[in-house]
Design a protein around this motif. Structure first.
Motif: not given
Length: 617
Positions: A60-61, A87-90, A95-103, A112-119
């Motif tokens: 959604a973001m 603000e949305r980028a932060m 969210l990426l940091e939270e998902l990194e601790g959960r996955l 998740l790493a690919e999403v971070g690179s694309r972002h």
């Protein structure tokens, strides 16, 4: 017997009690294992569900970021939009940091790493677009938006969607694993109960009524829920059961509702993405320029509808055609080398002008700009860019230059004409002075000849266009002028050359005219006109891009005459030596029997051999 029956009854009751305890113990162990596996399944389902919630929030973001990106081009104050994008980028980074601790699965962490690179890539593109826009470079920012930011946003959204699908698949897998555990437990429990049925009819009846049937019903309903999930029916089932809490069945209903909400959210996200794409397509279609995309072989893979207005072809007609198919052959040959050299360096195409053929056969001049794009491995996939129709601008520029050239020609001819008239006035005054002062007549006559030679040059410039004087015209006019002043007939053999006429450079014309005038005057002065055929004779010939002028007259050279060494020269030939250019001309005097022959060789740089002059000649 009564005692035996009592003992038998007690024994039977004791044996039944022991078996009951044994069956109860086994049943307790199985139920404990079921509870443990059920707790594990609930923990996995809860984890995967939370991961899906986070990825949906991220999707959604990213959609909202796409809308903010386009708002940059439609609002006057861009600062709030830039702050919202930041603000949305932060928030996405959190969210990426939270998902990194959960996955904890390798595939999920890779996505998740690919999403971070694309972002990060998308934020870099947005920063460049915003910077260009803030600097007032709207055209460059639009090209950067089309060429980098929008494709980067699309790739980012696709990566988030892939991560979301991966977590949904894991959630479905966890639900099915939980169902498998329940069915295995049910089978084991049935075996235990059947083994105890021989000695515990009453207990087995109670167990069947109190445990087996409800459990079987629950498992059947769980199976029905999984089938409904697999079939896409996510909100069916008895309302009372959907509202219950606790237990596996409740968890299954919770999962059913969760998946329904997830699919609804995904549908809304896809609708938002489709709306964003439609808005982007509408933005492209409002541009006057045509937007294009080509592969590495320069074949069109996309063309905006403006191509029909610019070149007369529908966009789908040109898909698969190359850049060069719509160019004239000579232009295609020229542009192929230029564009392929740019592609070899993966450089940008910047304001490259080229001619194209309209469907009706007219020539259209396009100004082309574009940038390369690559896949995630850095391999070149093609180019994207814009074509702008500048035909009218080029035609207006050519018309303006032609009009300016015509005006300059007119002004220059008028200036030369007035100079000639003024020189003719000076000539008349000199003639009067020669008549009034016979003793100074030779000096005045020499000055008169030189002034008249300059007037001849300005007279020629007053008649021609593009400020070009031809060597044969200059020689013929000078010979006629000397003949008129001296009264001595000069034979002329000055044909128009067959290899292209020779043009004299504008800055060399006056000096060459004075030199030729002095040589002709000198030939007339020393010619023996009483002999038949002894008058001066002028011949012009040509070899390549050089002209050869021969001036013949009867007479003999003085014994001490040496033109190259400047010996035995009068004032006239001294002037000739002084006026000779450093290169491009040579003069030879020789005695040919009873005649004196002067050969003048004229070539570049006195003569103009540039492509424009050759075309004029």
């Amino acid at each position: 017997m009564l005692g035996s029956l009592s003992r038998a009854r007690r024994f039977g009751l004791g044996a039944g009690f022991v078996l009951l305890l044994l069956g109860g113990g086994i049943l307790f162990l199985e139920l404990g294992q079921l509870a443990t596996e059920h707790a594990i399944a609930e923990r996995l389902i809860s984890r995967d569900w939370n991961n899906i919630v986070l990825t949906n929030r991220m999707a959604a973001m990213t959609n909202a970021q796409g809308q903010d990106l386009f708002l940059l081009f439609h609002v006057t104050d861009q600062r709030p939009v830039r702050e919202r994008i930041s603000e949305r980028a932060m928030a996405i980074d959190r969210l990426l940091e939270e998902l990194e601790g959960r996955l904890d699965d390798a595939r999920g962490r890779e996505l998740l790493a690919e999403v971070g690179s694309r972002h990060r890539h998308y934020l870099s593109s947005v920063g460049e677009v915003s910077g260009l826009l803030a600097a007032g470079q709207h055209e460059a920012s639009s090209r950067r938006l089309v060429g980098e930011a929008v494709p980067a946003l699309g790739v980012l959204q696709a990566s988030v969607s892939t991560l979301n699908q991966s977590q949904a698949a894991m959630l479905t897998q966890a639900g099915r694993a939980s169902l498998t555990v329940s069915e295995s437990a049910r089978r084991m429990l049935g075996i235990v109960l059947l083994a105890s049925a021989a000695v515990m009819v009453i207990l087995s009846t109670w167990v069947i009524r109190s445990v087996i049937r409800p459990l079987d019903k629950e498992l059947q309903e769980a199976r029905a829920i999984v089938e409904q999930i697999a079939g896409g029916h996510l909100n069916q089932g008895p309302a009372a059961q959907r509202g219950q809490t606790g237990g596996l069945l409740a968890a299954m209903y919770d999962m059913q509702r969760t998946l329904g909400g997830q699919i609804l959210a995904r549908t809304e996200a896809e609708n938002a993405l489709r709306e964003s794409q439609q808005r982007f397509q509408g933005l492209i279609e409002t541009l006057r320029d045509q937007v294009w995309e080509v592969d590495t072989a320069w074949r069109y893979t996309y063309l905006s509808p403006q191509v029909e207005e610019i070149l007369g072809y529908k966009a789908e007609e040109l898909l698969g055609a190359s850049f060069f198919d719509l160019m004239p052959p000579d232009e295609a040959l020229r542009m192929t080398g230029i564009i392929e050299a740019i592609g070899a360096r993966c450089a940008a195409i910047v304001a490259l002008e080229g001619q194209h053929l309209h469907r009706n056969g007219n020539r259209v001049v396009l100004e082309r700009s574009g940038r390369p794009f690559f896949n995630e491995c850095g391999r070149l996939l093609g180019y994207r860019g814009l074509d702008r129709d500048i035909t009218q601008r080029k035609e207006a520029e050519a018309t303006r230059l032609a009009e300016a050239g015509q005006l300059r020609d007119t002004l220059v001819r008028e200036v030369h004409h007035r100079i000639k008239n003024n020189l003719q006035t000076v000539t008349s005054l000199l003639r009067r002075q020669a008549e009034a002062h016979p003793g100074a007549a030779p000096v005045i006559d020499a000055a008169l000849a030189q002034v008249q030679a300059v007037a001849v040059v300005h007279g020629l410039y007053g008649r021609v266009t593009q400020h070009r004087v031809l060597l044969d015209e200059l020689l013929s006019t000078l010979a006629s002028n000397v003949q008129e002043l001296s009264g001595v007939s000069i034979a002329r053999d000055v044909p128009a050359p067959q290899q292209g006429r020779l043009l004299v450079r504008e800055n060399e014309t006056v000096a060459l005219a004075l030199i030729l005038n002095e040589l002709l005057t000198n030939a007339v002065k020393h010619s023996t006109v009483q002999l038949p055929g002894a008058g001066p004779h002028v011949v012009l010939s040509q070899e390549g891009r050089q002209g050869f002028i021969r001036i013949l007259n009867a007479g003999r050279l003085p014994s001490d005459f040496d033109f190259a060494a400047a010996r035995g020269l009068g004032s006239g030939l001294g002037l000739v030596r002084a006026l000779m250019p450093a290169s491009g001309m040579s003069i030879d005097f020789r005695q040919a029997g009873p005649r004196i022959e002067v050969e003048v060789r004229v070539g570049p740089p006195v003569l103009d051999t540039s492509p424009r002059s050759l075309a004029y000649a």
